[in-house]
Design a protein around this motif. Structure first.
Motif, PDB file in Angstrom:
ATOM      1  N   GLN A 133       5.459  56.845  -0.031  1.00  0.00           N
ATOM      2  CA  GLN A 133       5.657  55.755   0.915  1.00  0.00           C
ATOM      3  C   GLN A 133       4.404  54.915   1.043  1.00  0.00           C
ATOM      4  O   GLN A 133       3.295  55.383   0.760  1.00  0.00           O
ATOM      5  CB  GLN A 133       6.086  56.286   2.273  1.00  0.00           C
ATOM      6  N   ALA A 134       4.605  53.676   1.454  1.00  0.00           N
ATOM      7  CA  ALA A 134       3.489  52.770   1.715  1.00  0.00           C
ATOM      8  C   ALA A 134       3.776  52.022   3.012  1.00  0.00           C
ATOM      9  O   ALA A 134       4.900  51.597   3.258  1.00  0.00           O
ATOM     10  CB  ALA A 134       3.318  51.766   0.578  1.00  0.00           C
ATOM     11  N   THR A 135       2.744  51.899   3.812  1.00  0.00           N
ATOM     12  CA  THR A 135       2.779  51.029   4.979  1.00  0.00           C
ATOM     13  C   THR A 135       1.850  49.870   4.649  1.00  0.00           C
ATOM     14  O   THR A 135       0.672  50.088   4.361  1.00  0.00           O
ATOM     15  CB  THR A 135       2.296  51.768   6.243  1.00  0.00           C
ATOM     16  N   VAL A 136       2.381  48.672   4.635  1.00  0.00           N
ATOM     17  CA  VAL A 136       1.613  47.498   4.249  1.00  0.00           C
ATOM     18  C   VAL A 136       1.402  46.623   5.480  1.00  0.00           C
ATOM     19  O   VAL A 136       2.348  46.360   6.231  1.00  0.00           O
ATOM     20  CB  VAL A 136       2.340  46.689   3.148  1.00  0.00           C
ATOM     21  N   GLU A 137       0.147  46.215   5.686  1.00  0.00           N
ATOM     22  CA  GLU A 137      -0.174  45.331   6.798  1.00  0.00           C
ATOM     23  C   GLU A 137      -1.423  44.527   6.476  1.00  0.00           C
ATOM     24  O   GLU A 137      -2.160  44.859   5.553  1.00  0.00           O
ATOM     25  CB  GLU A 137      -0.382  46.121   8.088  1.00  0.00           C
ATOM     26  N   GLU A 138      -1.627  43.484   7.240  1.00  0.00           N
ATOM     27  CA  GLU A 138      -2.816  42.643   7.082  1.00  0.00           C
ATOM     28  C   GLU A 138      -3.944  43.266   7.914  1.00  0.00           C
ATOM     29  O   GLU A 138      -3.777  43.514   9.104  1.00  0.00           O
ATOM     30  CB  GLU A 138      -2.521  41.230   7.584  1.00  0.00           C
ATOM     31  N   VAL A 139      -5.080  43.545   7.274  1.00  0.00           N
ATOM     32  CA  VAL A 139      -6.240  44.117   7.963  1.00  0.00           C
ATOM     33  C   VAL A 139      -7.435  43.230   7.645  1.00  0.00           C
ATOM     34  O   VAL A 139      -7.857  43.135   6.484  1.00  0.00           O
ATOM     35  CB  VAL A 139      -6.517  45.573   7.500  1.00  0.00           C
ATOM     36  N   ASP A 140      -7.960  42.571   8.654  1.00  0.00           N
ATOM     37  CA  ASP A 140      -9.114  41.674   8.490  1.00  0.00           C
ATOM     38  C   ASP A 140      -8.911  40.664   7.359  1.00  0.00           C
ATOM     39  O   ASP A 140      -9.790  40.444   6.527  1.00  0.00           O
ATOM     40  CB  ASP A 140     -10.397  42.481   8.249  1.00  0.00           C
ATOM     41  N   GLY A 141      -7.718  40.086   7.294  1.00  0.00           N
ATOM     42  CA  GLY A 141      -7.434  39.066   6.296  1.00  0.00           C
ATOM     43  C   GLY A 141      -7.061  39.589   4.921  1.00  0.00           C
ATOM     44  O   GLY A 141      -6.845  38.811   4.001  1.00  0.00           O
ATOM     45  N   THR A 142      -6.986  40.906   4.769  1.00  0.00           N
ATOM     46  CA  THR A 142      -6.627  41.497   3.484  1.00  0.00           C
ATOM     47  C   THR A 142      -5.335  42.282   3.638  1.00  0.00           C
ATOM     48  O   THR A 142      -5.217  43.114   4.540  1.00  0.00           O
ATOM     49  CB  THR A 142      -7.731  42.462   2.995  1.00  0.00           C
ATOM     50  N   ARG A 143      -4.367  42.010   2.782  1.00  0.00           N
ATOM     51  CA  ARG A 143      -3.120  42.767   2.798  1.00  0.00           C
ATOM     52  C   ARG A 143      -3.398  44.145   2.204  1.00  0.00           C
ATOM     53  O   ARG A 143      -3.825  44.260   1.054  1.00  0.00           O
ATOM     54  CB  ARG A 143      -2.054  42.031   2.004  1.00  0.00           C
ATOM     55  N   THR A 144      -3.199  45.186   3.019  1.00  0.00           N
ATOM     56  CA  THR A 144      -3.576  46.551   2.654  1.00  0.00           C
ATOM     57  C   THR A 144      -2.355  47.468   2.662  1.00  0.00           C
ATOM     58  O   THR A 144      -1.528  47.396   3.576  1.00  0.00           O
ATOM     59  CB  THR A 144      -4.620  47.091   3.654  1.00  0.00           C
ATOM     60  N   GLY A 145      -2.287  48.340   1.665  1.00  0.00           N
ATOM     61  CA  GLY A 145      -1.231  49.339   1.590  1.00  0.00           C
ATOM     62  C   GLY A 145      -1.810  50.718   1.824  1.00  0.00           C
ATOM     63  O   GLY A 145      -2.745  51.125   1.143  1.00  0.00           O
ATOM     64  N   SER A 146      -1.284  51.417   2.803  1.00  0.00           N
ATOM     65  CA  SER A 146      -1.669  52.804   3.062  1.00  0.00           C
ATOM     66  C   SER A 146      -0.588  53.687   2.455  1.00  0.00           C
ATOM     67  O   SER A 146       0.575  53.611   2.851  1.00  0.00           O
ATOM     68  CB  SER A 146      -1.781  53.032   4.569  1.00  0.00           C
TER      69      SER A 146
END
Length: 152
Positions: A58-71
């Motif tokens: 699974q991946a949780t994708v969100e914007e973090v400090d202007g960068t789209r990040t996948g956890s």
């Protein structure tokens, strides 16, 4: 597959009941958080030859400090581990999510979970040396060496 108590050695808790799974999957199937700030991507992992369910990624994708990040996170049933399922599924998810505009990837791994650390290393992650609030090591995806050479 999710009933094996060995799966919860590092992540804690107990095997979920059928009712708990129905609630979890109903919420996850929406595909995003209620405010739309996160994408939730959940893939089942099947054994290629038999089609039998062996785990999930699974991946949780969100914007973090202007960068789209996948956890990212991965789970493979203990009876199916050490066969490359987690590495293959994680690599496929990284490729798919990257094509969707994700710039950075992380994974949180229990410091004693050597099998998950091996999957992380095999798929290009390296430990950042940082621990999250749950006491897990935060891993970051290393840049693709081909991309680094192109940018130089």
């Amino acid at each position: 597959m999710l009933a094996d108590a060995e799966l919860y050695e590092f992540i804690g808790g107990d095997a979920p009941t059928v009712e708990q799974l129905v609630r979890r999957y109903t919420a996850q199937a929406v595909g995003c958080s209620p405010d739309g700030a996160q994408w939730w991507l959940n893939w089942v992992v099947r054994e290629r030859a038999s089609g039998r369910l062996v785990g999930y990624v699974q991946a949780t994708v969100e914007e973090v400090d202007g960068t789209r990040t996948g956890s990212l996170a991965w789970v493979v049933a203990p009876s199916n581990q050490r066969r490359g399922h987690a590495s293959a599924a994680t690599g496929a998810m990284i490729d798919w999510v990257r094509r969707s505009g994700v710039d950075a990837f992380t994974a949180s791994i229990h410091p004693d979970h050597h099998a998950s650390a091996a999957v992380a290393q095999k798929t290009g992650f390296a430990s950042s040396g940082v621990r999250d609030d749950d006491g897990e090591d935060v891993w970051q995806l290393c840049p693709d060496p081909k991309e680094v050479l192109q940018d130089s």
